[in-house]
Design a protein around this motif. Structure first.
Motif: not given
Length: 275
Positions: A95-105, A117-121
């Motif tokens: 939905k949000n590419l900028i947010l998806a590339l944010k570490p931890g999201y 899994f799911g560390a957002g990295m």
């Protein structure tokens, strides 16, 4: 026009955690074999490093499909000057590419988080490690990811210790069958972490991995990172399937009743003594 040396493609299925890493491993093995040919004139250290970087990115891409999508594929093309990989899936999209590339999201499911899994990295690791990164996604339809690893020189090195000595000194309980060759393998470093994405992006190859995790996916990560020994802490018992997969990949799984903190301290002192 660039010369194509090798083309590989594998299907990836959503929530197929039991086979996560299989495609990456097969691609990695094929790349190493192809790079070890006179036509590419590659040094051994260079081969290992570009395949290592590609393997990390491929595993992260494969994991994203398994965790988030219904179905997808990974395609890798080896050229003389670079390795290009494409990961495309049918799924919810981003939905949000900028947010998806944010570490931890992360939007990983509870099941994925329980498996480490799911560390957002994942995407951030690919962006950081690869030499070229391209990502597009249509929300509600799927995601297309392309990344490249270019051939360059690298220097490898680190602390050296035979696994047999490490097991003896730390008084570890070995849970898998092993050969004398397995015990004579050299570990270069040690890394303590329970998040699989962190291990993929930060752990060195030929290292000792200390973790409380004992599910089958630790073997997939260890195989990708060429980790010869996993130390499972707090007396956790891996399932039989995990042990069998470790044996198939010549990975030793050992157990200790100590916490990750305690065994890490002991191993640190042991490695420091070796220096």
């Amino acid at each position: 026009m660039e010369d194509t040396i090798l083309v590989l493609e594998f299907p990836i299925f959503g929530e197929d955690f039991d086979h996560l890493g299989d495609a990456t491993l097969r691609i990695r093995e094929s790349l190493l074999k192809a790079l070890n040919t006179p036509i590419l004139n590659a040094s051994k250290s260079r081969e290992k490093e570009i395949v290592r970087k590609s393997g990390i990115c491929l595993y992260e891409a494969e994991a994203n499909i398994v965790i988030h999508a219904k179905f997808g594929f990974i395609k890798t093309i080896l050229y003389k000057q670079k390795i290009v990989s494409i990961a495309k899936d049918i799924g919810p999209g981003i939905k949000n590419l900028i947010l998806a590339l944010k570490p931890g999201y992360s939007t990983a499911s509870e099941k994925a988080r329980m498996l480490g899994f799911g560390a957002g990295m994942g995407l951030k690791n690919i962006e950081k490690i690869s030499d070229f990164f391209f990502l597009i996604s249509t929300f509600g339809k799927g995601t297309y990811l392309l990344f490249e690893v270019w051939r360059n020189n690298t220097t490898l090195g680190g602390v050296k210790m035979k696994i047999r000595k490490l097991i003896e000194e730390l008084k570890l309980e070995v849970l898998t069958n092993f050969t004398e060759k397995d015990l004579d393998k050299i570990v270069e470093e040690a890394y303590t972490c329970d998040l699989l994405s962190n291990v993929l992006s930060k752990a060195e190859e030929e290292t000792t991995w200390i973790t409380v995790q004992s599910n089958i996916n630790v073997v997939g990560v260890a195989t990708i990172k060429r980790i010869p020994i996993i130390i499972v802490t707090e007396s956790n018992t891996p399932e039989e399937e995990t042990l069998k997969k470790a044996e198939l990949n010549s990975i030793i799984i050992a157990r200790t009743k100590l916490s990750s903190f305690e065994i890490s301290g002991q191993l640190y002192n042991l490695l420091k003594k070796q220096n």
